[in-house]
Design an enzyme around this catalytic site. Sequence first.
Site, PDB file in Angstrom:
ATOM      1  N   LYS A   1      14.836 -82.268 -14.708  1.00 40.47           N
ATOM      2  CA  LYS A   1      16.051 -82.968 -15.139  1.00 40.47           C
ATOM      3  C   LYS A   1      16.827 -83.591 -13.979  1.00 40.47           C
ATOM      4  CE  LYS A   1      16.510 -80.815 -19.617  1.00 40.47           C
ATOM      5  NZ  LYS A   1      17.188 -79.834 -20.465  1.00 40.47           N
TER       6      LYS A   1
ATOM      7  N   ARG B   1      12.536 -72.764 -20.213  1.00 40.98           N
ATOM      8  CA  ARG B   1      11.766 -73.830 -20.864  1.00 40.98           C
ATOM      9  C   ARG B   1      11.330 -74.824 -19.786  1.00 40.98           C
ATOM     10  NH1 ARG B   1      12.723 -78.961 -22.814  1.00 40.98           N
ATOM     11  NH2 ARG B   1      11.593 -79.563 -24.695  1.00 40.98           N
TER      12      ARG B   1
HETATM   13  C1  8Y7 Z   1      16.059 -78.907 -23.691  1.00 42.95           C
HETATM   14  C2  8Y7 Z   1      15.529 -78.800 -24.971  1.00 42.95           C
HETATM   15  C3  8Y7 Z   1      15.065 -80.760 -24.155  1.00 42.95           C
HETATM   16  C4  8Y7 Z   1      16.791 -77.785 -23.167  1.00 42.95           C
HETATM   17  C5  8Y7 Z   1      16.314 -76.655 -25.238  1.00 42.95           C
HETATM   18  C6  8Y7 Z   1      13.825 -82.458 -21.488  1.00 42.95           C
HETATM   19  C7  8Y7 Z   1      14.243 -80.302 -26.502  1.00 42.95           C
HETATM   20  C8  8Y7 Z   1      14.750 -82.972 -22.477  1.00 42.95           C
HETATM   21  N1  8Y7 Z   1      15.754 -80.138 -23.183  1.00 42.95           N
HETATM   22  N2  8Y7 Z   1      15.640 -77.695 -25.748  1.00 42.95           N
HETATM   23  N3  8Y7 Z   1      14.907 -79.977 -25.257  1.00 42.95           N
HETATM   24  N4  8Y7 Z   1      16.883 -76.689 -23.987  1.00 42.95           N
HETATM   25  N5  8Y7 Z   1      16.462 -75.534 -25.953  1.00 42.95           N
HETATM   26  O1  8Y7 Z   1      13.912 -83.007 -20.350  1.00 42.95           O
HETATM   27  O2  8Y7 Z   1      17.335 -77.775 -22.080  1.00 42.95           O
HETATM   28  O3  8Y7 Z   1      12.989 -81.580 -21.723  1.00 42.95           O
HETATM   29  S1  8Y7 Z   1      14.428 -82.402 -24.128  1.00 42.95           S
END
Ligand code: 8Y7
Length: 279
Positions: free
Chosen positions: A222, A256
């Site tokens: 990010k 994640r």
């Molecule tokens: C997150 C996410 C994304 C996060 C959770 C990316 C779908 C953007 N970021 N879900 N999703 N937490 N729970 O760069 O930080 O992965 S999408």
Amino acid sequence: MMGFTARGRWLDLTTPAVMGIVNVTPDSFSDGGLFALPDQAAAHARQLFEQGAAIIDVGGESTRPHATPVSVDEQLSRVIPVIERIHQQLDVMISIDTSEPLVIEAAVRAGAHLVNDVRGLRRPGALEAVAFSGAGVCLMHMQGEPDSMQQNPTYVDVVGEVIDYLAGRIEACLALGMDRKSLMIDPGFGFGKTLTHHEQLFYRLGEFATLDCPLLVGVSRKSMLGAWTGRPVTQRLYPGVAAAAIAVSRGAKIIRTHDVAATVDAVRVGAALRDPLEG
Ligand code: 8Y7
């Protein structure tokens, strides 16, 4: 015992877990015919599982800043074949990244255990779809919507406001009869926050313990990692690994990430350096 349960599956979190990201978007895999996309996505899931992912998060809707929405039919045709394959092939907890009730229902029927919703089940019918299906949920905080959320994020006290929001979403889930052990929470790094907001959330990550649900953190690749290091998105593995270790040392129980193998080691270091008195 510290853990998370969804649709009869138990995830032990006495040692923190890694959630691996499988994006099912035509641009994330090469285009080689009708089954090429789901087969490649399932193969990617297997690779992440073998690297140590305890959860596979399957998403067909881009929620990156400025993203344009994907129709429900398009989401279904992307994610359902992938969830079916993962469910058949791997003994792993499956998460569906969606906000749409129809996608939630179909994904759970196809084998998903939990719903990862960046909108915290605020879409009409989403909360009911999860509660009635027996699935678990990751409740994430987002200010605004992806198309505009980074334009002017505003808070008086970002940490207090994110915690209050998540407390309200937890209460909404419990009110529909969901089990507290089927809820995880996420401050939503990158979703309607400035760099200063992200830093505040990181400094005070320990305060999320008051919500009494496992804390998930997603910082993989990010923009804040770019701000801290000057690295472009293709070179954010090391910064992401450092941030993951620190998040775990401050209480995160699930990370994640796109980069599972490296993050498994980062999580072990973060867990070793967590004060045992903080639980
Ligand atoms: C997150 C996410 C994304 C996060 C959770 C990316 C779908 C953007 N970021 N879900 N999703 N937490 N729970 O760069 O930080 O992965 S999408």
